[in-house]
Design an enzyme around this catalytic site. Structure first.
Site, PDB file in Angstrom:
ATOM      1  N   ASN A 138      40.079  55.508  74.373  1.00 31.30           N
ATOM      2  CA  ASN A 138      40.490  55.831  73.004  1.00 31.30           C
ATOM      3  C   ASN A 138      39.239  56.200  72.193  1.00 31.30           C
ATOM      4  O   ASN A 138      38.350  55.362  72.011  1.00 31.30           O
ATOM      5  CB  ASN A 138      41.204  54.604  72.422  1.00 31.30           C
ATOM      6  CG  ASN A 138      41.710  54.849  71.016  1.00 31.30           C
ATOM      7  OD1 ASN A 138      41.018  55.461  70.210  1.00 31.30           O
ATOM      8  ND2 ASN A 138      42.891  54.376  70.711  1.00 31.30           N
ATOM      9  N   HIS A 198      37.398  55.897  67.375  1.00 27.52           N
ATOM     10  CA  HIS A 198      36.272  55.326  66.638  1.00 27.52           C
ATOM     11  C   HIS A 198      35.110  56.301  66.454  1.00 27.52           C
ATOM     12  O   HIS A 198      34.282  56.109  65.563  1.00 27.52           O
ATOM     13  CB  HIS A 198      35.795  54.031  67.289  1.00 27.52           C
ATOM     14  CG  HIS A 198      36.809  52.930  67.135  1.00 27.52           C
ATOM     15  ND1 HIS A 198      36.973  52.245  65.960  1.00 27.52           N
ATOM     16  CD2 HIS A 198      37.731  52.451  67.984  1.00 27.52           C
ATOM     17  CE1 HIS A 198      37.954  51.376  66.104  1.00 27.52           C
ATOM     18  NE2 HIS A 198      38.431  51.477  67.323  1.00 27.52           N
ATOM     19  N   HIS A 231      44.945  58.541  68.140  1.00 30.91           N
ATOM     20  CA  HIS A 231      46.033  58.126  67.240  1.00 30.91           C
ATOM     21  C   HIS A 231      45.959  58.990  65.983  1.00 30.91           C
ATOM     22  O   HIS A 231      44.986  58.916  65.238  1.00 30.91           O
ATOM     23  CB  HIS A 231      45.824  56.638  66.904  1.00 30.91           C
ATOM     24  CG  HIS A 231      46.904  56.039  66.058  1.00 30.91           C
ATOM     25  ND1 HIS A 231      46.942  54.708  65.756  1.00 30.91           N
ATOM     26  CD2 HIS A 231      47.980  56.578  65.432  1.00 30.91           C
ATOM     27  CE1 HIS A 231      48.000  54.446  64.989  1.00 30.91           C
ATOM     28  NE2 HIS A 231      48.636  55.572  64.775  1.00 30.91           N
ATOM     29  N   ARG A 242      46.991  59.064  62.667  1.00 30.91           N
ATOM     30  CA  ARG A 242      47.583  58.162  61.670  1.00 30.91           C
ATOM     31  C   ARG A 242      48.104  58.946  60.484  1.00 30.91           C
ATOM     32  O   ARG A 242      47.580  60.008  60.136  1.00 30.91           O
ATOM     33  CB  ARG A 242      46.546  57.128  61.203  1.00 30.91           C
ATOM     34  CG  ARG A 242      46.158  56.124  62.272  1.00 30.91           C
ATOM     35  CD  ARG A 242      45.302  55.020  61.672  1.00 30.91           C
ATOM     36  NE  ARG A 242      46.056  54.207  60.747  1.00 30.91           N
ATOM     37  CZ  ARG A 242      46.499  52.971  61.016  1.00 30.91           C
ATOM     38  NH1 ARG A 242      46.231  52.391  62.172  1.00 30.91           N
ATOM     39  NH2 ARG A 242      47.200  52.304  60.130  1.00 30.91           N
ATOM     40  N   ARG A 297      42.998  58.573  58.649  1.00 25.38           N
ATOM     41  CA  ARG A 297      41.723  57.888  58.355  1.00 25.38           C
ATOM     42  C   ARG A 297      40.652  58.189  59.404  1.00 25.38           C
ATOM     43  O   ARG A 297      39.482  58.018  59.138  1.00 25.38           O
ATOM     44  CB  ARG A 297      41.935  56.383  58.222  1.00 25.38           C
ATOM     45  CG  ARG A 297      42.271  55.676  59.501  1.00 25.38           C
ATOM     46  CD  ARG A 297      42.265  54.173  59.315  1.00 25.38           C
ATOM     47  NE  ARG A 297      43.353  53.704  58.475  1.00 25.38           N
ATOM     48  CZ  ARG A 297      43.830  52.463  58.534  1.00 25.38           C
ATOM     49  NH1 ARG A 297      43.297  51.599  59.362  1.00 25.38           N
ATOM     50  NH2 ARG A 297      44.832  52.094  57.774  1.00 25.38           N
ATOM     51  N   HIS A 298      41.062  58.626  60.586  1.00 17.98           N
ATOM     52  CA  HIS A 298      40.042  59.024  61.567  1.00 17.98           C
ATOM     53  C   HIS A 298      40.386  60.368  62.214  1.00 17.98           C
ATOM     54  O   HIS A 298      39.817  61.377  61.837  1.00 17.98           O
ATOM     55  CB  HIS A 298      39.740  57.912  62.594  1.00 17.98           C
ATOM     56  CG  HIS A 298      40.929  57.135  63.098  1.00 17.98           C
ATOM     57  ND1 HIS A 298      41.984  57.720  63.734  1.00 17.98           N
ATOM     58  CD2 HIS A 298      41.186  55.798  63.076  1.00 17.98           C
ATOM     59  CE1 HIS A 298      42.851  56.793  64.089  1.00 17.98           C
ATOM     60  NE2 HIS A 298      42.409  55.610  63.689  1.00 17.98           N
ATOM     61  N   THR A 333      46.187  48.680  64.677  1.00 17.86           N
ATOM     62  CA  THR A 333      47.602  48.442  64.964  1.00 17.86           C
ATOM     63  C   THR A 333      47.826  46.959  65.274  1.00 17.86           C
ATOM     64  O   THR A 333      47.496  46.488  66.354  1.00 17.86           O
ATOM     65  CB  THR A 333      48.048  49.315  66.158  1.00 17.86           C
ATOM     66  OG1 THR A 333      47.491  50.611  66.005  1.00 17.86           O
ATOM     67  CG2 THR A 333      49.550  49.411  66.232  1.00 17.86           C
ATOM     68  N   GLU A 371      53.666  50.162  76.611  1.00 19.30           N
ATOM     69  CA  GLU A 371      52.293  49.677  76.573  1.00 19.30           C
ATOM     70  C   GLU A 371      52.349  48.277  75.970  1.00 19.30           C
ATOM     71  O   GLU A 371      52.812  48.100  74.831  1.00 19.30           O
ATOM     72  CB  GLU A 371      51.393  50.595  75.726  1.00 19.30           C
ATOM     73  CG  GLU A 371      49.960  50.055  75.679  1.00 19.30           C
ATOM     74  CD  GLU A 371      48.960  51.036  75.074  1.00 19.30           C
ATOM     75  OE1 GLU A 371      49.218  52.260  75.077  1.00 19.30           O
ATOM     76  OE2 GLU A 371      47.913  50.562  74.598  1.00 19.30           O
ATOM     77  N   GLN A 427      37.782  50.329  71.096  1.00 17.40           N
ATOM     78  CA  GLN A 427      36.735  49.720  70.274  1.00 17.40           C
ATOM     79  C   GLN A 427      35.562  49.208  71.102  1.00 17.40           C
ATOM     80  O   GLN A 427      34.408  49.473  70.776  1.00 17.40           O
ATOM     81  CB  GLN A 427      37.353  48.592  69.428  1.00 17.40           C
ATOM     82  CG  GLN A 427      36.597  48.291  68.156  1.00 17.40           C
ATOM     83  CD  GLN A 427      35.502  47.261  68.362  1.00 17.40           C
ATOM     84  OE1 GLN A 427      35.546  46.508  69.330  1.00 17.40           O
ATOM     85  NE2 GLN A 427      34.536  47.225  67.482  1.00 17.40           N
TER      86      GLN A 427
END
Ligand code: PXP
Length: 265
Positions: free
Chosen positions: A9, A12, A45, A47, A51-52, A103, A153, A239
């Site tokens: 992922n 970040h 993701h 969102r 935000r990212h 999340t 998941e 992360q």
């Protein structure tokens, strides 16, 4: 022995970029490096609050990724329309609250049954397989199957919090999980229970014909616990990989996680 897919992922990387609202670090560079280092899948993701990851990131990643892209999204209509248009290799439906940091908890497949069924149908109409990010309970597995998902998941956030409160300095930090400030023997028991729930949910999911992934809060220290659950065939990890890459570089961080998540036949 079943193969394990490592989904990296890279949200970040976009978090860092958006913190300064510049074009650095480059998300496509993260994509190339992660794939080169052994990522089997890229997870992002989109969102609602952007935000990212931005819409243009999704388009660019879809155009350039040499591995499948797992696009996480909420059941918001605007987002679903974008996802249906973009046609990722898979969509993972996740709950989303603007005020949350990440999340926090699985999709409530009971309260939002009709909305989720509708979202799955819409995605299936666009030939997109669907996974549901759910808490590890037998009831959530049965409901996910009934709603038409092909995959679940399992949310490993509770397990990861327990693991960290027991085995790391989290409990002594500013980010201690208040409700888990418990005696060590209690944490230990709860951790065993959490692992058992993941195992039982995974076994049941596989039995009823669902593919099983897991993710949230997994890191270099706790991921071995997931490797013992043979029904889990995919891990989505963000992360901890990006955090390690600050010190060791993204390539080494992905390679190290790939090593820990490889099942040897
Ligand atoms: N899987 C899902 C569905 C998620 O929402 C997230 C967090 O964005 C992850 C996996 C990765 O979690 P982490 O960043 O804690 O590894």
């Amino acid at each position: 022995m079943v193969k394990m897919t490592l989904g990296v992922n890279i949200d970040h990387v976009a978090v860092l970029r958006e913190a300064r609202r510049v074009n650095d670090p480059d998300i496509l560079q993260a994509l190339y490096v992660a794939c080169e280092a052994g990522a089997d899948q890229i997870t992002i993701h989109l969102r609602e609050d952007r935000r990212h990851i931005q819409d243009s990131d999704v388009t660019n990643i879809m155009a350039h990724s040499k591995v499948p892209v797992n696009l996480e999204c909420s059941i918001n209509t605007e987002i679903l329309n974008i996802v249906a248009d973009i046609k990722p290799h898979r969509a993972t439906l996740v709950p989303e609250k603007r005020e949350e940091v990440t999340t926090e908890g699985g999709l409530d497949v009971f309260s939002y049954e009709e909305e989720i069924r509708f979202a799955i149908e819409q995605l299936h109409d666009s030939i997109i397989p669907v996974s549901l990010f759910v808490d590890p309970t037998i009831e959530a597995m049965d409901k996910s199957k009934e709603l038409g998902a092909e995959m679940v998941e399992l949310h490993t956030g509770h397990f990861s919090n327990l693991w960290a409160m027991l085995n790391s300095n989290l409990g002594h930090s500013n980010h201690s999980v208040k409700e888990l400030e418990l005696p060590r023997y209690e944490l230990s028991e709860k951790l065993e229970e959490a692992l058992l729930k993941i195992q039982e949910a995974a076994t049941h999911a596989k039995k009823i014909g669902l593919e099983v992934a897991a993710g949230h809060g997994l890191n270099y220290h706790n991921v071995h616990e997931m490797m013992n659950i043979n029904e889990i065939t995919e891990l989505n990890i963000g992360q901890s990989i990006i955090a390690r890459s600050v010190f060791s570089g993204l390539s080494d961080a992905v390679k190290e996680m790939k090593k820990l998540t490889t099942r040897h036949v």
